[in-house]
Design a protein around this motif. Structure first.
Motif, mmCIF file in Angstrom:
data_model
loop_
_atom_site.group_PDB
_atom_site.id
_atom_site.type_symbol
_atom_site.label_atom_id
_atom_site.label_comp_id
_atom_site.label_asym_id
_atom_site.label_seq_id
_atom_site.Cartn_x
_atom_site.Cartn_y
_atom_site.Cartn_z
ATOM 1 N N ARG A 35 0.789 -1.292 0.045
ATOM 2 C CA ARG A 35 0.069 -0.047 -0.022
ATOM 3 C C ARG A 35 0.878 1.262 0.073
ATOM 4 O O ARG A 35 0.594 2.385 -0.698
ATOM 5 N N SER A 36 1.997 1.283 0.795
ATOM 6 C CA SER A 36 2.925 2.389 0.709
ATOM 7 C C SER A 36 3.443 2.771 -0.634
ATOM 8 O O SER A 36 3.755 3.964 -0.788
ATOM 9 N N PHE A 37 3.720 1.852 -1.341
ATOM 10 C CA PHE A 37 4.156 2.310 -2.799
ATOM 11 C C PHE A 37 3.118 3.088 -3.643
ATOM 12 O O PHE A 37 3.532 3.644 -4.470
ATOM 13 N N ALA A 38 1.833 3.127 -3.304
ATOM 14 C CA ALA A 38 0.760 3.862 -4.187
ATOM 15 C C ALA A 38 0.723 5.303 -3.754
ATOM 16 O O ALA A 38 0.466 6.069 -4.236
ATOM 17 N N ARG A 39 1.712 5.737 -2.513
ATOM 18 C CA ARG A 39 1.933 7.153 -2.191
ATOM 19 C C ARG A 39 2.559 7.774 -3.014
ATOM 20 O O ARG A 39 2.729 9.205 -3.399
ATOM 21 N N ARG A 40 3.473 7.141 -4.151
ATOM 22 C CA ARG A 40 4.305 7.667 -5.034
ATOM 23 C C ARG A 40 3.390 8.265 -6.341
ATOM 24 O O ARG A 40 3.271 7.299 -7.282
ATOM 25 N N ALA A 41 2.986 9.711 -6.088
ATOM 26 C CA ALA A 41 2.187 10.205 -7.397
ATOM 27 C C ALA A 41 3.282 10.302 -8.194
ATOM 28 O O ALA A 41 4.440 10.826 -8.077
ATOM 29 N N GLU A 42 2.736 10.546 -9.716
ATOM 30 C CA GLU A 42 3.681 10.976 -10.775
ATOM 31 C C GLU A 42 3.149 12.162 -11.169
ATOM 32 O O GLU A 42 2.048 12.177 -11.600
ATOM 33 N N GLU A 67 -6.456 5.323 0.428
ATOM 34 C CA GLU A 67 -5.962 4.123 1.205
ATOM 35 C C GLU A 67 -4.548 4.187 1.523
ATOM 36 O O GLU A 67 -4.238 3.623 2.741
ATOM 37 N N ALA A 68 -3.553 4.468 0.680
ATOM 38 C CA ALA A 68 -2.164 4.441 1.093
ATOM 39 C C ALA A 68 -1.806 5.479 2.131
ATOM 40 O O ALA A 68 -0.934 4.911 3.127
ATOM 41 N N TYR A 69 -2.552 6.479 2.469
ATOM 42 C CA TYR A 69 -2.531 7.318 3.389
ATOM 43 C C TYR A 69 -3.236 7.218 4.572
ATOM 44 O O TYR A 69 -3.244 7.954 5.717
ATOM 45 N N GLU A 70 -3.994 6.156 4.532
ATOM 46 C CA GLU A 70 -5.041 6.137 5.499
ATOM 47 C C GLU A 70 -5.890 6.939 6.004
ATOM 48 O O GLU A 70 -6.184 7.244 7.224
ATOM 49 N N LEU A 71 -6.397 7.756 4.838
ATOM 50 C CA LEU A 71 -7.442 8.744 5.163
ATOM 51 C C LEU A 71 -8.926 7.986 5.414
ATOM 52 O O LEU A 71 -9.485 6.871 4.594
ATOM 53 N N SER A 72 -9.704 8.642 6.092
ATOM 54 C CA SER A 72 -10.930 8.275 6.064
ATOM 55 C C SER A 72 -11.671 8.559 5.001
ATOM 56 O O SER A 72 -11.302 9.460 4.392
ATOM 57 N N PRO A 73 -13.036 8.083 5.110
ATOM 58 C CA PRO A 73 -13.987 8.317 3.811
ATOM 59 C C PRO A 73 -14.160 10.059 4.221
ATOM 60 O O PRO A 73 -14.317 10.875 3.187
ATOM 61 N N ARG A 74 -14.483 10.466 5.116
ATOM 62 C CA ARG A 74 -14.654 11.996 5.321
ATOM 63 C C ARG A 74 -13.562 12.819 4.797
ATOM 64 O O ARG A 74 -13.557 13.779 4.505
ATOM 65 N N GLU A 75 -12.115 12.304 5.409
ATOM 66 C CA GLU A 75 -11.033 13.062 5.193
ATOM 67 C C GLU A 75 -10.880 13.022 3.600
ATOM 68 O O GLU A 75 -10.449 14.135 3.304
ATOM 69 N N LEU A 76 -11.021 11.871 2.943
ATOM 70 C CA LEU A 76 -11.016 12.128 1.535
ATOM 71 C C LEU A 76 -11.854 12.870 0.838
ATOM 72 O O LEU A 76 -11.612 13.494 0.090
ATOM 73 N N GLU A 77 -13.104 12.764 1.448
ATOM 74 C CA GLU A 77 -14.275 13.894 0.771
ATOM 75 C C GLU A 77 -13.736 15.332 1.035
ATOM 76 O O GLU A 77 -13.652 15.984 -0.013
ATOM 77 N N ILE A 78 -13.133 15.539 1.973
ATOM 78 C CA ILE A 78 -12.674 16.983 2.167
ATOM 79 C C ILE A 78 -11.481 17.474 1.508
ATOM 80 O O ILE A 78 -11.350 18.237 0.940
ATOM 81 N N THR A 79 -10.552 16.161 1.342
ATOM 82 C CA THR A 79 -9.505 16.520 0.470
ATOM 83 C C THR A 79 -9.798 16.748 -0.841
ATOM 84 O O THR A 79 -9.100 17.465 -1.666
ATOM 85 N N GLN A 80 -10.790 16.100 -1.565
ATOM 86 C CA GLN A 80 -11.362 16.101 -2.750
ATOM 87 C C GLN A 80 -11.868 17.640 -3.036
ATOM 88 O O GLN A 80 -11.725 18.245 -3.942
ATOM 89 N N LYS A 137 -1.141 12.765 8.353
ATOM 90 C CA LYS A 137 -1.046 11.690 7.651
ATOM 91 C C LYS A 137 -0.441 11.844 6.329
ATOM 92 O O LYS A 137 0.435 10.889 6.068
ATOM 93 N N VAL A 138 -0.179 12.894 5.528
ATOM 94 C CA VAL A 138 0.307 12.921 4.391
ATOM 95 C C VAL A 138 1.842 13.767 4.442
ATOM 96 O O VAL A 138 2.290 13.512 3.457
ATOM 97 N N ARG A 139 1.816 14.257 5.403
ATOM 98 C CA ARG A 139 3.387 14.847 6.005
ATOM 99 C C ARG A 139 3.340 15.938 5.036
ATOM 100 O O ARG A 139 4.252 16.192 4.458
#
Length: 366
Positions: A157-164, A280-293, A325-327
């Motif tokens: 899962r951690s490898f998915a953190r590497r955005a291109e 998922e890679a950064y272990e964001l909750s559904p609400r955290e993902l929604e706000i991030t979007q 979480k995302v540092r």
């Protein structure tokens, strides 16, 4: 309680995994180290799409012969011919099982396959099958492999953190591959050839079209052919240069409701396609993902609070948690870290002020 010797061996296997730089290396070093503890004659390691559970790149196959043999193995999985399919293991209390096989396989017999889903919660990030050609696997070996499931999944899962961050400047339109009702590839456009050329090495199935289709592409088509329409035949795949593609297949109907061809589409992944994996890679909750979007769309704290019917204070708390979480320390960094891979798909207008770096968006409470 595992014995000190078992704990030491587990630590040795996982230490190798922690030093891996990518999923390819993770599979290679883990397989080599695991073989010293749980002897096996052949193996298949594969990443999976965490939403659909379908296999994706990379895939490592050891001592199982050509791609056609590998394709037959995954076809038996999709058809439900295996007594304990991976989709059941993804939800089972123990994410591993010993499986028997009938005639026609070099590992025919009881308990000659030991398989496991590498999962966090109920999200499958990979699968592994170990095979023996004679002696069956034992209960202690099953327990040992099951204990590797979660830590290996976390590493995958951690490898998915590497955005291109780079876009696909030469990306053509959607790639199309057409399969007849029997599953044979019959047509392909040039766009699909373009995308296939970008995919990593792995087991392939030969076709009469002059191209070899990766097993994870074939598996998506098989899923569409043999499973109900409610089951997603969709998988995200990373190219050799780190960009994301999405592949989805659909079964069409012929005259009178008869089985028609299967159409498979390959195209660049949109931001929304990658968002769930990155979250998922950064272990964001559904609400955290929604706000991030919503942050990525350029909305202020007040606008987000109004959209979600929560207080601005709650929004700030969520954003602060996401930063941790995302540092990152600013909204601009957050968007760049999570969504740079999809900027070409959503355009600069979609990320608004974050793209031009206005000072107001670098603060959590903006």
């Amino acid at each position: 309680m595992p014995s000190p010797a078992v704990r030491r061996r587990r630590t040795e296997v996982l230490s190798s995994a922690e030093r891996a730089d990518d999923a390819d290396e993770l599979f290679a070093v883990t397989s080599a180290r695991l073989r010293r503890v749980v002897a096996f004659d052949a193996a298949v390691w594969s990443a999976t799409d965490p939403e659909t559970g379908l296999v994706t790149a990379p895939m490592r196959v050891e001592n199982l012969g050509g791609g056609e043999h590998c394709a037959a193995y995954w076809e038996s999985e999709i058809l439900g011919e295996n007594s304990v399919p991976f989709r059941d293991l993804a939800r089972a209390a123990v994410p591993a099982a010993r499986v028997g096989h009938g005639p026609g396989r070099p590992w025919q017999g009881e308990n000659l396959e030991l398989r496991a889903v590498l999962r966090t919660g109920r999200r499958p990030w990979g699968v592994v099958s170990l095979f023996r050609f004679q002696a069956p696997f034992g209960a202690e070996e099953l327990e040992f492999v099951a204990g590797l499931s979660a830590p290996l999944a976390v590493r995958l899962r951690s490898f998915a953190r590497r955005a291109e961050a780079r876009s696909l400047p030469d990306a053509p339109g959607p790639g199309l591959v057409l399969f007849d009702p029997s599953g044979e590839a019959t047509s392909i456009n040039e766009e699909a050839r373009h995308y296939l050329a970008r995919l990593p090495d792995g087991p392939y199935a030969s076709t009469a079209l002059g191209v070899r289709l990766p097993i994870w592409i074939v598996t998506a088509a098989l899923q569409a052919r043999f499973t109900p329409s409610s089951v997603s035949a969709r998988v995200r795949i990373r190219t050799v240069d780190g960009r994301w593609l999405v592949c989805h297949a659909s079964s069409l109907s012929g005259p009178g409701g008869s089985s028609g061809p299967i159409v498979l589409v390959i195209e660049p992944a949109a931001t929304s396609d990658v968002a769930v994996i990155v979250a998922e890679a950064y272990e964001l909750s559904p609400r955290e993902l929604e706000i991030t979007q919503l942050v990525a769309l350029g909305m202020t704290t007040g606008e987000i609070a109004g959209r979600l019917f929560i207080s601005p204070h709650t929004v700030r708390d969520h954003i602060k948690a996401v930063f941790g979480k995302v540092r990152v320390s600013s909204r601009g960094e957050l968007v760049a870290r999570l969504y740079a891979v999809g900027l070409s798909a959503v355009g600069l207008s979609a990320v608004g002020r974050f793209a031009v770096g206005q000072e107001v968006v670098t603060k959590p409470d903006s």
